[in-house]
Design a protein around this motif. Structure first.
Motif, PDB file in Angstrom:
ATOM      1  N   ALA A 218     -82.742 -90.985   4.369  1.00 15.37           N
ATOM      2  CA  ALA A 218     -83.463 -92.067   3.700  1.00 15.37           C
ATOM      3  C   ALA A 218     -84.669 -91.533   2.947  1.00 15.37           C
ATOM      4  O   ALA A 218     -84.945 -91.947   1.812  1.00 15.37           O
ATOM      5  CB  ALA A 218     -83.892 -93.120   4.720  1.00 15.37           C
ATOM      6  N   ASP A 219     -85.405 -90.615   3.563  1.00 18.99           N
ATOM      7  CA  ASP A 219     -86.571 -90.034   2.897  1.00 18.99           C
ATOM      8  C   ASP A 219     -86.161 -89.318   1.619  1.00 18.99           C
ATOM      9  O   ASP A 219     -86.837 -89.423   0.582  1.00 18.99           O
ATOM     10  CB  ASP A 219     -87.276 -89.051   3.832  1.00 18.99           C
ATOM     11  CG  ASP A 219     -87.994 -89.725   4.989  1.00 18.99           C
ATOM     12  OD1 ASP A 219     -88.175 -90.960   4.953  1.00 18.99           O
ATOM     13  OD2 ASP A 219     -88.367 -89.007   5.941  1.00 18.99           O
ATOM     14  N   GLY A 220     -85.048 -88.585   1.692  1.00 18.65           N
ATOM     15  CA  GLY A 220     -84.630 -87.800   0.536  1.00 18.65           C
ATOM     16  C   GLY A 220     -84.116 -88.638  -0.614  1.00 18.65           C
ATOM     17  O   GLY A 220     -84.347 -88.302  -1.786  1.00 18.65           O
ATOM     18  N   ILE A 221     -83.414 -89.725  -0.314  1.00 20.62           N
ATOM     19  CA  ILE A 221     -82.800 -90.536  -1.371  1.00 20.62           C
ATOM     20  C   ILE A 221     -83.727 -91.646  -1.852  1.00 20.62           C
ATOM     21  O   ILE A 221     -83.822 -91.920  -3.058  1.00 20.62           O
ATOM     22  CB  ILE A 221     -81.461 -91.112  -0.882  1.00 20.62           C
ATOM     23  CG1 ILE A 221     -80.464 -89.964  -0.649  1.00 20.62           C
ATOM     24  CG2 ILE A 221     -80.896 -92.127  -1.878  1.00 20.62           C
ATOM     25  CD1 ILE A 221     -79.197 -90.376   0.062  1.00 20.62           C
ATOM     26  N   MET A 222     -84.416 -92.295  -0.909  1.00 18.92           N
ATOM     27  CA  MET A 222     -85.231 -93.462  -1.249  1.00 18.92           C
ATOM     28  C   MET A 222     -86.718 -93.152  -1.340  1.00 18.92           C
ATOM     29  O   MET A 222     -87.484 -93.963  -1.866  1.00 18.92           O
ATOM     30  CB  MET A 222     -85.010 -94.571  -0.216  1.00 18.92           C
ATOM     31  CG  MET A 222     -83.554 -94.951  -0.021  1.00 18.92           C
ATOM     32  SD  MET A 222     -82.734 -95.534  -1.530  1.00 18.92           S
ATOM     33  CE  MET A 222     -83.576 -97.101  -1.788  1.00 18.92           C
ATOM     34  N   GLY A 223     -87.120 -92.009  -0.803  1.00 20.54           N
ATOM     35  CA  GLY A 223     -88.524 -91.628  -0.844  1.00 20.54           C
ATOM     36  C   GLY A 223     -89.220 -91.829   0.489  1.00 20.54           C
ATOM     37  O   GLY A 223     -88.884 -92.748   1.246  1.00 20.54           O
ATOM     38  N   PRO A 224     -90.189 -90.956   0.817  1.00 19.54           N
ATOM     39  CA  PRO A 224     -90.945 -91.119   2.053  1.00 19.54           C
ATOM     40  C   PRO A 224     -91.636 -92.479   2.085  1.00 19.54           C
ATOM     41  O   PRO A 224     -92.160 -92.949   1.073  1.00 19.54           O
ATOM     42  CB  PRO A 224     -91.962 -89.974   1.994  1.00 19.54           C
ATOM     43  CG  PRO A 224     -91.376 -88.979   1.052  1.00 19.54           C
ATOM     44  CD  PRO A 224     -90.610 -89.782   0.044  1.00 19.54           C
ATOM     45  N   GLY A 225     -91.609 -93.103   3.235  1.00 20.00           N
ATOM     46  CA  GLY A 225     -92.256 -94.403   3.382  1.00 20.00           C
ATOM     47  C   GLY A 225     -91.350 -95.579   3.108  1.00 20.00           C
ATOM     48  O   GLY A 225     -91.724 -96.724   3.378  1.00 20.00           O
ATOM     49  N   TRP A 226     -90.136 -95.337   2.564  1.00 13.14           N
ATOM     50  CA  TRP A 226     -89.225 -96.451   2.298  1.00 13.14           C
ATOM     51  C   TRP A 226     -88.725 -97.087   3.583  1.00 13.14           C
ATOM     52  O   TRP A 226     -88.569 -98.316   3.662  1.00 13.14           O
ATOM     53  CB  TRP A 226     -88.034 -95.968   1.471  1.00 13.14           C
ATOM     54  CG  TRP A 226     -86.998 -97.027   1.218  1.00 13.14           C
ATOM     55  CD1 TRP A 226     -87.020 -97.992   0.248  1.00 13.14           C
ATOM     56  CD2 TRP A 226     -85.778 -97.231   1.947  1.00 13.14           C
ATOM     57  NE1 TRP A 226     -85.892 -98.784   0.338  1.00 13.14           N
ATOM     58  CE2 TRP A 226     -85.122 -98.343   1.372  1.00 13.14           C
ATOM     59  CE3 TRP A 226     -85.179 -96.575   3.042  1.00 13.14           C
ATOM     60  CZ2 TRP A 226     -83.895 -98.810   1.845  1.00 13.14           C
ATOM     61  CZ3 TRP A 226     -83.962 -97.044   3.517  1.00 13.14           C
ATOM     62  CH2 TRP A 226     -83.327 -98.149   2.921  1.00 13.14           C
ATOM     63  N   ALA A 227     -88.461 -96.263   4.596  1.00 13.74           N
ATOM     64  CA  ALA A 227     -87.819 -96.750   5.816  1.00 13.74           C
ATOM     65  C   ALA A 227     -88.814 -97.529   6.673  1.00 13.74           C
ATOM     66  O   ALA A 227     -89.644 -96.953   7.379  1.00 13.74           O
ATOM     67  CB  ALA A 227     -87.232 -95.587   6.615  1.00 13.74           C
ATOM     68  N   THR A 228     -88.731 -98.846   6.589  1.00 16.54           N
ATOM     69  CA  THR A 228     -89.520 -99.749   7.417  1.00 16.54           C
ATOM     70  C   THR A 228     -88.549-100.757   8.028  1.00 16.54           C
ATOM     71  O   THR A 228     -87.383-100.817   7.630  1.00 16.54           O
ATOM     72  CB  THR A 228     -90.580-100.501   6.598  1.00 16.54           C
ATOM     73  OG1 THR A 228     -89.913-101.498   5.782  1.00 16.54           O
ATOM     74  CG2 THR A 228     -91.370 -99.551   5.696  1.00 16.54           C
ATOM     75  N   PRO A 229     -88.993-101.593   8.975  1.00 19.52           N
ATOM     76  CA  PRO A 229     -88.066-102.592   9.527  1.00 19.52           C
ATOM     77  C   PRO A 229     -87.492-103.549   8.493  1.00 19.52           C
ATOM     78  O   PRO A 229     -86.457-104.160   8.733  1.00 19.52           O
ATOM     79  CB  PRO A 229     -88.937-103.334  10.555  1.00 19.52           C
ATOM     80  CG  PRO A 229     -89.943-102.317  10.987  1.00 19.52           C
ATOM     81  CD  PRO A 229     -90.254-101.538   9.747  1.00 19.52           C
ATOM     82  N   LYS A 230     -88.133-103.668   7.338  1.00 17.80           N
ATOM     83  CA  LYS A 230     -87.615-104.549   6.287  1.00 17.80           C
ATOM     84  C   LYS A 230     -86.545-103.881   5.436  1.00 17.80           C
ATOM     85  O   LYS A 230     -85.868-104.553   4.645  1.00 17.80           O
ATOM     86  CB  LYS A 230     -88.752-105.041   5.397  1.00 17.80           C
ATOM     87  CG  LYS A 230     -89.699-106.003   6.113  1.00 17.80           C
ATOM     88  CD  LYS A 230     -90.738-106.558   5.167  1.00 17.80           C
ATOM     89  CE  LYS A 230     -91.637-107.566   5.872  1.00 17.80           C
ATOM     90  NZ  LYS A 230     -92.654-108.150   4.957  1.00 17.80           N
TER      91      LYS A 230
END
Length: 251
Positions: A218-230
């Protein structure tokens, strides 16, 4: 699942602290009993996870067991077979929402998709989306282990997102192949290209290293900080124990 690099205790603790708030703590076992749901709710409250995910008949018990904590109660419809009865699935969704379900995990009729019949797939997702009319998150399960390779997984992802899914989810955990990093990569790219949506990984998640693999993707494709409960959930029944161990090992 592909091999993960060796993690130090500090690395594991950091991953655990990221992953626990993303958990959909799950019990969808065929022999699930009320006592297991009580245990699930206690663990959810201790960990402050994102949600619990249970059979529809346990929704009310979870609402009581969570004592008003800000942990969502999710349930499943059209599960686990991914049938094509839209009317029945909508009725089940309406009843689950009446019982207090706050999130719906819908199994896409993936057999229709594999036959090239896309209209029933879109129609079911759109019909369930319509009854989730108070903004309840809709997670659409693609059953990626049955879809197999990247092309049908990408097509299923696009259809689900275009039809109103808030999240696309890998699997039911009831098939021989569940979540894989390869499927998750395809799904993340579909979310990126769509411009919105979240990812739920489900099936086979057991260790901190498993969580690390998907967070890294997720960090690599969407960027650091993207992965949240939302935007990202980890659906698991046994992962929490290993995450709690790692979290507590390092002050």
């Amino acid at each position: 699942m592909t091999a993960s690099p060796m993690l130090s205790p500090q690395d594991e603790a950091g991953i655990a602290r990221r992953a626990i708030p993303l958990l959909d703590l799950t019990d969808l076992g065929d022999a699930c009993r009320a006592s297991a749901i009580d245990t699930l709710c206690r663990a959810a409250r201790e960990g402050s996870v994102a949600a619990v995910c249970v059979w529809p008949q346990f929704v009310g018990q979870c609402l009581r067991g969570l004592h008003g904590d800000p942990i969502a109660v999710a349930t499943v419809v059209n599960f686990p077979t991914g049938g094509e009865d839209i009317e029945r699935t909508v009725e089940d969704t309406v009843q689950a929402l009446r019982d207090g379900a706050q999130e719906i995990d819908l199994v896409m009729p993936y057999g229709a998709l594999l036959r090239g019949e896309l209209a029933p797939v879109r129609d079911m997702i759109q019909a369930v989306r319509e009854v989730c009319d108070q903004g309840q998150p809709l997670k659409v399960i693609l059953e990626t282990g049955v879809l197999g390779n990247s092309e049908p997984i990408a097509e299923a992802s696009r259809i689900a997102l275009e039809s109103g899914a808030d999240f696309i989810k890998t699997s039911t955990g009831k098939t021989a192949v569940s979540a894989t990093p390869e499927a998750a990569e395809v799904m993340l790219k579909a979310i990126r290209d769509h411009g919105s949506g979240g990812l739920k990984i489900s099936g086979g998640l057991k260790t901190v290293a498993n969580a690390a693999t998907y967070l890294s993707l997720a960090d690599g494709i969407m960027g650091p900080g993207w992965a949240t409960p939302k935007t990202m959930r980890l659906g698991a029944s046994s992962l929490y124990a290993d995450l709690a161990r790692a979290r507590d090992a390092v002050p």
